[in-house]
Design a protein around this motif. Structure first.
Motif, PDB file in Angstrom:
ATOM      1  N   THR A 131      38.295  51.431  35.071  1.00 48.42           N
ATOM      2  CA  THR A 131      36.963  49.923  35.137  1.00 48.42           C
ATOM      3  C   THR A 131      37.228  48.721  34.736  1.00 48.42           C
ATOM      4  O   THR A 131      37.111  48.057  34.831  1.00 48.42           O
ATOM      5  CB  THR A 131      36.145  50.481  34.305  1.00 48.42           C
ATOM      6  N   ASP A 132      38.706  48.701  33.972  1.00 49.86           N
ATOM      7  CA  ASP A 132      38.888  47.459  33.361  1.00 49.86           C
ATOM      8  C   ASP A 132      39.089  46.768  34.299  1.00 49.86           C
ATOM      9  O   ASP A 132      39.338  45.992  34.949  1.00 49.86           O
ATOM     10  CB  ASP A 132      39.800  47.758  32.309  1.00 49.86           C
ATOM     11  N   LEU A 147      39.359  46.761  37.983  1.00 45.97           N
ATOM     12  CA  LEU A 147      38.125  46.573  38.886  1.00 45.97           C
ATOM     13  C   LEU A 147      37.693  45.618  38.146  1.00 45.97           C
ATOM     14  O   LEU A 147      36.749  44.661  39.193  1.00 45.97           O
ATOM     15  CB  LEU A 147      37.158  48.137  39.054  1.00 45.97           C
ATOM     16  N   GLY A 148      36.894  45.638  36.671  1.00 45.78           N
ATOM     17  CA  GLY A 148      36.422  44.500  36.212  1.00 45.78           C
ATOM     18  C   GLY A 148      36.943  43.237  36.273  1.00 45.78           C
ATOM     19  O   GLY A 148      35.752  42.393  36.801  1.00 45.78           O
ATOM     20  N   ASP A 149      38.085  43.271  35.974  1.00 42.11           N
ATOM     21  CA  ASP A 149      39.222  41.870  36.159  1.00 42.11           C
ATOM     22  C   ASP A 149      39.361  41.164  37.069  1.00 42.11           C
ATOM     23  O   ASP A 149      40.053  40.311  37.154  1.00 42.11           O
ATOM     24  CB  ASP A 149      39.767  41.927  34.873  1.00 42.11           C
ATOM     25  N   GLY A 150      39.251  42.255  38.432  1.00 41.43           N
ATOM     26  CA  GLY A 150      39.738  41.957  39.903  1.00 41.43           C
ATOM     27  C   GLY A 150      40.901  42.135  39.672  1.00 41.43           C
ATOM     28  O   GLY A 150      41.168  41.747  41.138  1.00 41.43           O
ATOM     29  N   THR A 151      42.348  42.632  38.837  1.00 41.29           N
ATOM     30  CA  THR A 151      42.992  43.020  39.213  1.00 41.29           C
ATOM     31  C   THR A 151      43.818  43.828  40.497  1.00 41.29           C
ATOM     32  O   THR A 151      43.967  44.004  41.237  1.00 41.29           O
ATOM     33  CB  THR A 151      43.587  44.140  37.330  1.00 41.29           C
ATOM     34  N   GLY A 187      41.301  45.279  42.437  1.00 46.01           N
ATOM     35  CA  GLY A 187      40.712  44.862  43.511  1.00 46.01           C
ATOM     36  C   GLY A 187      42.366  43.770  44.750  1.00 46.01           C
ATOM     37  O   GLY A 187      42.368  44.090  45.215  1.00 46.01           O
ATOM     38  N   ALA A 188      42.602  43.369  43.862  1.00 46.55           N
ATOM     39  CA  ALA A 188      43.748  42.809  44.479  1.00 46.55           C
ATOM     40  C   ALA A 188      44.691  42.748  45.257  1.00 46.55           C
ATOM     41  O   ALA A 188      45.104  42.593  45.580  1.00 46.55           O
ATOM     42  CB  ALA A 188      44.013  40.903  43.307  1.00 46.55           C
ATOM     43  N   GLY A 198      43.941  44.253  47.555  1.00 47.66           N
ATOM     44  CA  GLY A 198      43.639  43.475  48.862  1.00 47.66           C
ATOM     45  C   GLY A 198      45.302  43.467  49.588  1.00 47.66           C
ATOM     46  O   GLY A 198      45.617  43.749  50.939  1.00 47.66           O
TER      47      GLY A 198
END
Ligand SMILES: Nc1ncnc2c1ncn2[C@@H]1O[C@H](COP(=O)(O)OP(=O)(O)O)[C@@H](O)[C@H]1O
Ligand SMILES: [Mg+2]
Lengths: 283, 255
Positions: free
Chosen positions: A74-75, A77-81, A83-84, A87
Motif C-alpha cells: 500500500t505504501d 503504491l501510494g508514493d508511486g515507487t 508503479g514506476a 512500468g
C-alpha cells in the motif's frame, strides 16, 4: 439437423483434450463448481504464515508477515515507487517480447515455407537453442554496455527461441493434404500462407507464445539482477541493501503476479483462436 | 468453353444445338511410372461434356494416380492430357479446413463479388444451409462430404473428379449421397469421373463404366438405362455380373 439423412454421429475432434482433464464434459462440471476446494490449502498456508509471524516463530527479518507485506505494498503504491518500477520492467518485457516474437515467428515462417529458408535459418537457430542464453550476459555487457539494450536483447532472445521452435513445428505439421486442396482450388501463395499455413501452425505458435512469455519474465528477472538503475529488479536489490525483506518479497510477488496475468492472457487468446478445436457454436 | 451458370440456376437438360461443347477431358497414351514401375501404361480416355463416367479397378490399379493427373496435381506423366474447363476434386476425405467455418470452406479462394452469398447458395443445394456457421469438426461424415461437394460445385467445374467420395460413409448415408450427386449433376452438368471400387455404385450413377487394369482402360461399358435405376433391375444385374467377371478376369491376366 433438419435433413432426413441417416448420417453417422459427429466424429470426435482430432484435437487432444487439455492436459490433465481426461474426463469427458459431463463429469467435469461438478468438479468446476467446487473449484474453491483448490483454495483451501493456499489459504491455510497463508494463515499459518501469518500466525507464525505473529507468534514470533518466523522472524520478521527473514520473512515478514503477509500483513506487513500488504502494508508495504500500500505504501509503495501510494508514493508511486511500485508503479514506476512495474512500468520500467513492463516496458523492457514488452520491447523484448515484441522484437523476439517478431523474429521468432518470422524466421519460423521463412524456414517452414521454403527449403533454402530452412537451410539458411535452421542451423544457426538450432545452435543458438543449445546455448545457455544467460551465459551470454557478460558478452552482452561487453557489446551493449549496461543500459537497456542488453536487457531487451536478452529478453528478445529468450522469447524468440521457443517461439521459433514451436512455430516451425506447427508449420511443418500442417497436413500436406491441405496443400493439395489449395492447389486444386488454385489458391495463390499468399492465400495458402494466410488460410492454410498460419492457421494450421497456430496451435504450435501459441504453445511457443506461452513458453516464450515464461522465459521473457525469467530473462527480465535475471537481466535486472545484473545491473539496473530502475525497475522491479532495482527495487528488490536496493531493498536487500537496506535489509527490507518485505520489499524483496513484495517484488517477487509482483513478478509472479505479472507472469500469471500474461499466462492468463495467452490462455484466453488460445480459447478464442482455437475455438474450432472444441467445436464451439458461434457466440 | 460454354458459359457456366451460377449456383442455384438450372441449366436446360439438353445442351443448345449448334457446335458441340468440347469434351470435358481427353487423354491420349497417358503413362505414369513410380521408380521405374509403370502404374499407368497407355491410357486413352474421353469424357464428354456433361458425361458421367465411373472408373472401376482393383485396389492399387492406378485409379487415384489417373485422377491426380487429371486434376493437375501430378505433372510427371507421359502422353497428352487436355482438360479445357476448370477442374474440381472431391477427395475421399472431405478435406475441410477445420479452422474455417463451413461457409468459409466453401468460399475459400472463390473470386466472386459476394463469396458468402454464393457459398450459402451452394450449401442450400446440398441441404446444409443451416450449418453454414458451424465448425467442420462438428459435422458428421456425410455432412462434411456434402460440404466438400458444395465447395467443388460452387466453382462450376467443367470436370468434377470424385475419388471414392462415399467410401467412408455408412450404407444408408451413401444412398442419400447417390441421390444428391445425381441431382447436382443434372443441375450443373459437369463432366464427372467417379472413382469407385463399388460396382453397384458405378452402375446406379454412370453413363459409362470403365475398368482400369494393367495401366490401361481394359473395359468400357455403356449403361443406357434411365435414372433413377432400381437396384433389382434385371439389365443392371446382367451388367453387374459382366463387370464383376471382367474385374475378376483381369486378375488372371486375360485381356
Ligand atoms: N507418390 C507415389 N510414389 C510411389 N508409388 C506410388 C505413388 N502414388 C501411387 N503409387 C503406387 O501406384 C500404384 C497405384 O496407386 P493408386 O493410384 O493410389 O491406386 P488406386 O487408387 O487404384 O487404389 C500403387 O501401387 C501405389 O503404391
Ligand atoms: Mg485410390
Amino acid at each position: 439437423m433438419s435433413t432426413p439423412d441417416t448420417d453417422a454421429p459427429p466424429r470426435t475432434p482430432i484435437a487432444a483434450p487439455p492436459a490433465g482433464s481426461p474426463a469427458p464434459a459431463p463429469s467435469r462440471r461438478p468438479r468446476r463448481s467446487r473449484s474453491w476446494h483448490r483454495w483451501v490449502s493456499p489459504l491455510a498456508l497463508l494463515a499459518l504464515w501469518q500466525t507464525g509471524a505473529m507468534l514470533g516463530v518466523i522472524p520478521e527479518r527473514l520473512l515478514p508477515s503477509p500483513t506487513t507485506i500488504a502494508a508495504t505494498a500500500t505504501d509503495l503504491l501510494g508514493d508511486g515507487t511500485l508503479g514506476a518500477a512495474i512500468g520500467v520492467s513492463l516496458r523492457r518485457v514488452v520491447a523484448g517480447f515484441a522484437i523476439g516474437a517478431g523474429a521468432g515467428v518470422g524466421l519460423a515462417l521463412l524456414a517452414g515455407l521454403s527449403r533454402w529458408g530452412e537451410n539458411l535459418v535452421d542451423p544457426p537457430l538450432q545452435m543458438l537453442r543449445t546455448l545457455p542464453i544467460f551465459g551470454l550476459i557478460p558478452l552482452f555487457i561487453l557489446w551493449f554496455g549496461i543500459g537497456e539494450t542488453p536487457k531487451v536483447t536478452l529478453i528478445a532472445l529468450a522469447v524468440a527461441i521457443p517461439l521459433y521452435v514451436n512455430t516451425l513445428a506447427g508449420v511443418q505439421g500442417v497436413d500436406a493434404r491441405f496443400g493439395e486442396l489449395a492447389a486444386v482450388l488454385r489458391l495463390p501463395r499468399a492465400g495458402v500462407i494466410g488460410h492454410v499455413v498460419v492457421p494450421g501452425a497456430l496451435p504450435g505458435l501459441l504453445v511457443g507464445l506461452r513458453l516464450g512469455l515464461g522465459s521473457a519474465w525469467l530473462a527480465l528477472i535475471v537481466a535486472e539482477q545484473i545491473n539496473a538503475d530502475a525497475g522491479l529488479g532495482f527495487m528488490i536489490n536496493s531493498a536487500r541493501e537496506f535489509l527490507r525483506t518485505d520489499i524483496v518479497v513484495l517484488g517477487l510477488l509482483v513478478y509472479s503476479l505479472l507472469g500469471l496475468l500474461t499466462d492468463a492472457f495467452v490462455r484466453l487468446l488460445e480459447r478464442r483462436a482455437l475455438a474450432w478445436r472444441h467445436g464451439l457454436a458461434p457466440a | 468453353m460454354a458459359p457456366r451458370t451460377g449456383p442455384g440456376l438450372t441449366r436446360p437438360p439438353v445442351p443448345p444445338v449448334g457446335t458441340p461443347p468440347p469434351d470435358a477431358a481427353r487423354l491420349r497414351a497417358v503413362g505414369r511410372s513410380f521408380a521405374g514401375r509403370a502404374v499407368l501404361d497407355a491410357v486413352d480416355l474421353d469424357i464428354g461434356a456433361g458425361e458421367f463416367v465411373a472408373l472401376l479397378g482393383r485396389s492399387g490399379s492406378g485409379k487415384s494416380t489417373l485422377l491426380r493427373v487429371l486434376a493437375g496435381l501430378d505433372q510427371d506423366f507421359d502422353g497428352e492430357v487436355t482438360v479445357p474447363g476448370p477442374t474440381m476434386v472431391a477427395f475421399q476425405d472431405p478435406r475441410l479446413l477445420p479452422w474455417k467455418r463451413v461457409w468459409a470452406n466453401v468460399a475459400l479462394g472463390l473470386g466472386s463479388a459476394r463469396p458468402r452469398e454464393d457459398a450459402l447458395a451452394a450449401l442450400a443445394e446440398v441441404r446444409l444451409a443451416e450449418r453454414a456457421d458451424a465448425w467442420p469438426l462438428t459435422l458428421s461424415g456425410g455432412e462434411a462430404q456434402r460440404v466438400s461437394l458444395a465447395r467443388a460445385l460452387v466453382r462450376e467445374p467443367g470436370l468434377l473428379l470424385l475419388d471414392e467420395p462415399f467410401g467412408a460413409l455408412d450404407a444408408l448415408t451413401r444412398i442419400t449421397m447417390h441421390d444428391l450427386v445425381l441431382r447436382l449433376w443434372r443441375r450443373h452438368r459437369p463432366g464427372v469421373l467417379l472413382v469407385t471400387h463399388d460396382v453397384d455404385e458405378a452402375l446406379l450413377l454412370a453413363d459409362r463404366v470403365l475398368v482400369l487394369a494393367d495401366g490401361r482402360i481394359a473395359h468400357d461399358v455403356a449403361v443406357d438405362l434411365d435414372r433413377p435405376r432400381p437396384r433389382e433391375d434385371g439389365r443392371l444385374a446382367a451388367l453387374r455380373s459382366r463387370l464383376l467377371t471382367e474385374l475378376g478376369a483381369t486378375r488372371t491376366g486375360q485381356p
